[in-house]
Scaffold this motif. Structure first.
Motif, PDB file in Angstrom:
ATOM      1  N   MET A 173       0.857  -1.203   0.000  1.00  0.00           N
ATOM      2  CA  MET A 173       0.000   0.000   0.000  1.00  0.00           C
ATOM      3  C   MET A 173       0.886   1.244   0.000  1.00  0.00           C
ATOM      4  O   MET A 173       1.871   1.311   0.741  1.00  0.00           O
ATOM      5  N   ASN A 174       0.570   2.221  -0.804  1.00  0.00           N
ATOM      6  CA  ASN A 174       1.453   3.388  -0.806  1.00  0.00           C
ATOM      7  C   ASN A 174       1.161   4.287   0.397  1.00  0.00           C
ATOM      8  O   ASN A 174       0.061   4.291   0.948  1.00  0.00           O
ATOM      9  N   PRO A 175       2.198   5.016   0.828  1.00  0.00           N
ATOM     10  CA  PRO A 175       2.087   5.789   2.083  1.00  0.00           C
ATOM     11  C   PRO A 175       0.961   6.828   2.035  1.00  0.00           C
ATOM     12  O   PRO A 175       0.319   7.093   3.044  1.00  0.00           O
ATOM     13  N   LYS A 176       0.742   7.391   0.864  1.00  0.00           N
ATOM     14  CA  LYS A 176      -0.288   8.430   0.754  1.00  0.00           C
ATOM     15  C   LYS A 176      -1.662   7.862   1.096  1.00  0.00           C
ATOM     16  O   LYS A 176      -2.437   8.457   1.842  1.00  0.00           O
ATOM     17  N   ALA A 216      -5.773   6.177   7.540  1.00  0.00           N
ATOM     18  CA  ALA A 216      -5.575   6.420   8.975  1.00  0.00           C
ATOM     19  C   ALA A 216      -6.282   7.695   9.407  1.00  0.00           C
ATOM     20  O   ALA A 216      -6.985   7.740  10.415  1.00  0.00           O
ATOM     21  N   ASN A 217      -6.107   8.746   8.595  1.00  0.00           N
ATOM     22  CA  ASN A 217      -6.772  10.014   8.882  1.00  0.00           C
ATOM     23  C   ASN A 217      -8.277   9.840   8.990  1.00  0.00           C
ATOM     24  O   ASN A 217      -8.917  10.311   9.923  1.00  0.00           O
ATOM     25  N   GLY A 218      -8.819   9.159   7.992  1.00  0.00           N
ATOM     26  CA  GLY A 218     -10.264   8.942   7.955  1.00  0.00           C
ATOM     27  C   GLY A 218     -10.731   8.191   9.188  1.00  0.00           C
ATOM     28  O   GLY A 218     -11.717   8.575   9.827  1.00  0.00           O
ATOM     29  N   SER A 230      -2.337   5.012   2.744  1.00  0.00           N
ATOM     30  CA  SER A 230      -2.466   4.560   4.136  1.00  0.00           C
ATOM     31  C   SER A 230      -2.640   5.756   5.063  1.00  0.00           C
ATOM     32  O   SER A 230      -3.368   5.709   6.044  1.00  0.00           O
ATOM     33  N   ASN A 231      -2.007   6.858   4.719  1.00  0.00           N
ATOM     34  CA  ASN A 231      -2.179   8.077   5.505  1.00  0.00           C
ATOM     35  C   ASN A 231      -3.631   8.539   5.451  1.00  0.00           C
ATOM     36  O   ASN A 231      -4.222   8.909   6.466  1.00  0.00           O
TER      37      ASN A 231
END
Ligand SMILES: Nc1ncnc2c1ncn2[C@@H]1O[C@H](COP(=O)(O)OP(=O)(O)O)[C@@H](O)[C@H]1O
Ligand SMILES: [Mg+2]
Lengths: 295, 251
Positions: A1-4, A10-12, A6-7
């Protein structure tokens, strides 16, 4: 999964959790206040409770809650202040201090029922204070002391060491530095801590059931001699508080309007605690601004 | 000129670590002495032995002799309060108390019991003028000192020290937290004060030392390598280490 991605997920998720908590809180507060609101009038807030007939108020319980709060703060604040000053300014960094800190930590995590039973055995029975405001105030002091001490200690620790050096370099003694510089500088934050703890005390029931008692004898609000038994100021009278009253109505209330009284009393309690919290933020901030002119 | 402060063979230990290894330095009345040297060379440690600010650090041992106007300041009968009024200190980070400018400057006198409003007014104004910050703060005397700029705060801190009429002012890198303009204002303040006070200042900034100091002492590894007129230190140092340091070869 790319970091963008997953970020984003996580934010959501975090937003979702935060939103959910706020929603629950809002729903709870909304429900309590809305169901209680119809009861809130001058008559309800000032008349004594009735055990068997409808139309009783919460006047005495409300007064008891505030009086008990005042007494508790009068006892616990000086002790917590002294302890906080000692721990942060004077205590050497050794095992004795660590034991004290740990003890405070443990005390602060005691369930309030346990504090209440302890208060019952010590103050009500052993010292023979009976079910009284005084027993209740001592029990609440035990309940309040650890957290208030911690909060004062943290307020003092937040004041920069350069302030202490400044005082000593001007020729102040350590005690003068603490009382004339550090305490005034920490005042806004100390006050915030005190008001927040007031909210906790105000809403506490379990520690009071076996100490301040579950009865609210009639009071004569024209008699302010604390030695008279019907005087509101008498600290040796039993004093059911608002929180205890709510607990009692819901467990054994037999008045016809028990549900309505309980709702009204709950709304008053919740609103009071909210006011304490808002007040804490407001006063702390204003005081800090006054002190620092920070905009 | 009379010698006001003497130190003889001063050693300071933090626990077992010997930070000062036998310093002997004398200070004449009035004028500016700069203490220079690399970080960790114990300049601050030395400065703080001069008003006994090291006493409050647990595990510190100070040996040797330091005398202010002939009296051993480490003698048991020394009145620390009186000593620190005679030997004031200004720190690296401006540390005004969270009170008004006026209350900051009047603080020392009030603690000493001065209540007379007119006397306080006069001292506060005089101290702020001496610290060259009066014109900037005279309309904000009753506003919080924390609302001032860093440079103004530092000069208020200098005024706070001046208000208790010290003989000696110790400064520990007083400009290193400030912007260049504020720094040069502090420098000109110090240059005005040098006529009336004995000033000992630690500085990282060699140009600053050369601009303001009458004498300069070069510290390295807890020892004084060389102390002399500032001109001599910068133009014609006696020791090779000094020359290496001021020409920027280390430190
Ligand atoms: N409070 C302290 N406890 C232990 N060691 C210290 C303390 N203060 C300074 N030191 C040590 O003493 C030495 C000199 O420090 P310092 O006087 O601050 O140097 P300078 O001011 O020249 O940079 C350093 O090695 C430092 O680590
Ligand atoms: Mg230093």
């Amino acid at each position: 999964m790319n970091p963008k991605l997953s970020n984003k997920i996580a934010n959501g998720a975090l937003y979702g959790i935060a939103g959910f908590i706020v929603l629950i809180l809002a729903a709870l507060l909304g429900y309590i206040i809305i169901t209680g609101l119809p009861m809130l009038n001058w008559h309800f807030l000032t008349t004594p409770a009735r055990a068997f007939t409808a139309g009783g108020g919460i006047g005495i319980q409300l007064f008891n809650s505030f009086y008990l709060l005042l007494l508790t703060l009068l006892i616990s604040f000086p002790i917590a202040l002294g302890a906080g000053i000692y721990l942060n300014e004077y205590a050497p960094n050794n095992w004795v201090t660590n034991v004290v800190r740990t003890a405070i930590e443990i005390l602060s995590s005691l369930p309030s029922v346990v504090v209440g039973l302890f208060g019952f055995l010590i103050f009500v029975v052993q010292f023979d204070f009976g079910f009284s405001i005084l027993s209740g105030a001592f029990a609440l002091t035990f309940f309040n002391l650890p957290l208030l001490t911690r909060s004062i200690e943290e307020s003092l620790a937040a004041i920069s060491n350069t302030q202490r050096e400044g005082g000593l370099a001007l020729g102040l003694s350590k005690w003068e530095t603490v009382t004339r510089i550090i305490l005034p500088a920490a005042l806004p934050s100390i006050l915030t801590g005190v008001i927040l703890s007031a909210g906790r005390i105000f809403g506490e029931a379990a520690a009071l059931i076996f100490t301040a008692g579950q009865s609210a004898p009639a009071l004569d609000f024209t008699d302010w001699n604390p030695f008279n038994i019907s005087s509101p100021l008498n600290p040796m009278r039993p004093a059911e508080t608002l929180a205890v009253h709510i607990w009692k109505i819901n467990s054994e209330g037999i008045m016809p309007d028990a549900k309505a009284v309980s709702s009204g009393a709950s709304a008053v309690l919740v609103i009071s605690v909210l006011v304490f919290n808002i007040l804490a933020r407001f006063i702390g901030k204003r005081l800090y601004q006054k002190l620092t002119s920070a905009k | 000129m009379a010698t006001i402060l003497t130190s003889r063979d001063v050693h300071v230990y933090y626990g077992n670590h010997e930070a000062l290894k036998g310093i002997s330095l004398d200070f004449e009345e009035k004028g500016i002495t700069a203490l220079i040297g690399p970080s960790g060379s114990s300049k601050s440690t030395y400065l703080r032995t001069l008003n006994r600010m090291n006493d409050m650090i647990p595990g510190v041992t100070v040996t040797g002799n330091i005398a202010f106007q002939g009296n051993d300041i480490y003698a048991p009968q020394t009145d620390l309060v009186a000593l620190r009024k005679q030997i004031g200190m200004v720190f690296q980070q401006p540390n005004p108390f969270p009170f008004s400018v006026y209350d900051n400057v009047a603080f020392g006198l009030r603690i000493a019991g001065q209540k007379n409003r007119e006397a306080l007014d006069a001292v506060v104004e005089n101290a702020l003028r001496q610290a060259a910050v009066w014109d900037e703060v005279k309309d904000h005397l009753h506003d919080s000192a924390l609302a001032l700029s860093g440079g103004q705060q530092q000069r208020v801190c200098i005024a706070r020290v001046l208000a208790v009429s010290p003989k000696i002012i110790l400064l520990d890198e007083p400009t290193s937290a400030l912007d260049p303009i504020s720094s040069s204002q502090i420098e000109s303040t110090l240059l005005q004060l040098r006529k009336d006070y004995t000033i000992i200042t630690v500085t990282h900034n060699l140009q600053q030392a050369s601009r303001i100091a009458d004498r300069t002492a070069f510290f390295m590894n807890g020892e004084v390598v060389e102390v002399d007129d500032t001109k001599k230190i910068f133009m014609n140092p006696a020791k090779k280490e000094t020359e290496d340091y001021i020409s920027g070869r280390f430190g």
